[in-house]
Design an enzyme around this catalytic site. Structure first.
Site, PDB file in Angstrom:
ATOM      1  CD  GLU A  50      41.815 -18.856 -24.253  1.00 28.30           C
ATOM      2  OE1 GLU A  50      43.040 -18.433 -24.542  1.00 28.30           O
ATOM      3  OE2 GLU A  50      40.641 -18.608 -25.099  1.00 28.30           O
ATOM      4  CG  ASP A  79      46.475 -20.012 -11.614  1.00 29.42           C
ATOM      5  OD1 ASP A  79      46.059 -20.766 -12.775  1.00 29.42           O
ATOM      6  OD2 ASP A  79      47.329 -19.181 -11.714  1.00 29.42           O
ATOM      7  CG  PHE A 162      52.641 -32.043  -9.245  1.00 30.84           C
ATOM      8  CD1 PHE A 162      52.121 -31.820  -8.071  1.00 30.84           C
ATOM      9  CD2 PHE A 162      52.168 -31.030 -10.072  1.00 30.84           C
ATOM     10  CE1 PHE A 162      51.300 -31.044  -7.531  1.00 30.84           C
ATOM     11  CE2 PHE A 162      51.465 -29.928  -9.500  1.00 30.84           C
ATOM     12  CZ  PHE A 162      51.279 -29.728  -8.306  1.00 30.84           C
ATOM     13  CE1 TYR A 164      59.177 -25.125 -13.711  1.00 35.14           C
ATOM     14  CE2 TYR A 164      56.813 -25.225 -13.163  1.00 35.14           C
ATOM     15  CZ  TYR A 164      57.707 -25.027 -13.849  1.00 35.14           C
ATOM     16  OH  TYR A 164      57.468 -24.384 -15.260  1.00 35.14           O
ATOM     17  CG  ASP A 165      56.689 -30.969  -6.003  1.00 37.95           C
ATOM     18  OD1 ASP A 165      56.849 -29.644  -5.719  1.00 37.95           O
ATOM     19  OD2 ASP A 165      55.768 -31.552  -5.728  1.00 37.95           O
ATOM     20  CE  LYS A 185      54.043 -29.980  -3.075  1.00 38.75           C
ATOM     21  NZ  LYS A 185      53.710 -30.339  -4.533  1.00 38.75           N
ATOM     22  CG  HIS A 190      52.344 -23.703  -3.028  1.00 32.67           C
ATOM     23  ND1 HIS A 190      52.997 -24.939  -2.875  1.00 32.67           N
ATOM     24  CD2 HIS A 190      51.942 -23.665  -4.434  1.00 32.67           C
ATOM     25  CE1 HIS A 190      53.016 -25.619  -3.774  1.00 32.67           C
ATOM     26  NE2 HIS A 190      52.384 -24.952  -4.896  1.00 32.67           N
TER      27      HIS A 190
HETATM   28  P1  IMP Z   1      48.098 -23.786 -13.385  1.00 38.29           P
HETATM   29  O1  IMP Z   1      47.286 -25.264 -13.568  1.00 38.29           O
HETATM   30  O2  IMP Z   1      48.003 -22.906 -14.229  1.00 38.29           O
HETATM   31  O3  IMP Z   1      47.735 -23.522 -11.815  1.00 38.29           O
HETATM   32  O4  IMP Z   1      49.508 -24.199 -13.308  1.00 38.29           O
HETATM   33  C1  IMP Z   1      50.351 -25.088 -11.958  1.00 38.29           C
HETATM   34  C2  IMP Z   1      51.586 -25.495 -12.485  1.00 38.29           C
HETATM   35  O5  IMP Z   1      52.449 -24.789 -11.403  1.00 38.29           O
HETATM   36  C3  IMP Z   1      51.731 -26.739 -12.553  1.00 38.29           C
HETATM   37  O6  IMP Z   1      51.847 -27.313 -13.599  1.00 38.29           O
HETATM   38  C4  IMP Z   1      53.081 -27.000 -11.926  1.00 38.29           C
HETATM   39  O7  IMP Z   1      54.081 -26.798 -13.146  1.00 38.29           O
HETATM   40  C5  IMP Z   1      53.470 -25.640 -11.118  1.00 38.29           C
HETATM   41  N1  IMP Z   1      53.092 -26.133  -9.585  1.00 38.29           N
HETATM   42  C6  IMP Z   1      51.854 -25.584  -8.971  1.00 38.29           C
HETATM   43  N2  IMP Z   1      52.039 -26.123  -7.776  1.00 38.29           N
HETATM   44  C7  IMP Z   1      53.020 -27.050  -7.834  1.00 38.29           C
HETATM   45  C8  IMP Z   1      53.710 -27.845  -6.790  1.00 38.29           C
HETATM   46  O8  IMP Z   1      53.159 -28.003  -5.633  1.00 38.29           O
HETATM   47  N3  IMP Z   1      54.614 -28.568  -6.892  1.00 38.29           N
HETATM   48  C9  IMP Z   1      55.311 -28.455  -8.215  1.00 38.29           C
HETATM   49  N4  IMP Z   1      54.922 -27.838  -9.138  1.00 38.29           N
HETATM   50  C10 IMP Z   1      53.694 -26.880  -8.749  1.00 38.29           C
END
Ligand code: IMP
Length: 206
Positions: A50, A79, A162, A164-165, A185, A190
């Protein structure tokens, strides 16, 4: 019978604490063929961790520590998310579930665009952030962070990447990450910036 060629080194395995195949694909592409990235999709019995933290670092540590209690060797967790200044840095740590539990990338993207209708170009500053945590036996060994600054587009553009790209234009580009190649990219993202620090740490540890 095929004989093993000693000149061909076996890739070094690394476990990524995620079920997000996009993250696995990107990290595998960036680490190259000398490393074999496997993730939690290959071990269905692993617990769901979680994400109760309020920062990227807290959540990456939770995932790395939680999964490393069940997997031998070092475990890497990512994350990451999008911060939009006009939305007080939302969706932030809630990026994956911004439009609600079980929502899709398309729904999240649409919600960000909807909430920023009328926001001027100069006010559309945003950034992707990523914190990688590496843990072993439930203990975090190190964390690394990376950021890429950019501008939020006003519509979805491109089918690459993927999340918000398709609505994020990195600074200096008028194309979104959805339109730019994965090489471009990976040259500035990041995730690649955080991963570069991890690679240095890892090389020093071998
Ligand atoms: P996490 O799995 O809680 O770290 O959530 C990550 C979320 O942030 C992903 O599901 C995307 O919505 C967004 N995200 C993280 N990295 C990227 C990226 O490189 N491109 C686009 N969206 C990203």
């Amino acid at each position: 019978m095929q004989s093993e060629n000693p000149a061909v080194a076996k890739p070094t395995p690394i476990f990524l604490a995620t079920r997000n195949r996009h993250k696995t694909r990107e990290i595998q592409e960036m680490l190259g063929s000398g490393v074999l990235v496997t993730d939690a999709t290959t071990v269905p019995e692993l617990p769901e961790i979680e994400e109760t933290g309020t920062t990227f670092e807290a959540n990456s540590r939770l995932k790395a520590e939680g999964i490393s209690r069940h997997v031998p060797g070092i475990v890497l967790a990512d994350d990451s998310g999008l911060e939009v200044d006009a939305l007080s840095k939302e969706p932030g740590v809630y990026s994956a579930r911004y439009a609600g539990p079980g929502c899709t990338d398309e729904q999240n993207t649409a919600l960000v665009l909807e909430k920023t209708v009328g926001v001027l170009h100069t006010e559309r500053t945003a950034r992707f952030r990523c914190v990688l945590a590496v843990a072993e036996n439930g203990v975090t060994l190190a964390t690394f962070d990376g950021t890429v600054e950019g501008i939020l587009a006003t519509e979805v553009r491109g089918a690459g990447g993927f999340g918000y790209d398709p609505i994020f234009m990195p600074l200096g580009y008028s194309e979104t990450f959805g339109e730019l190649s994965s090489e471009v990219k990976h040259g500035m993202s990041h995730r690649s910036r955080a991963l570069a620090q991890f690679k240095q740490w890892w090389a020093a540890r071998q």
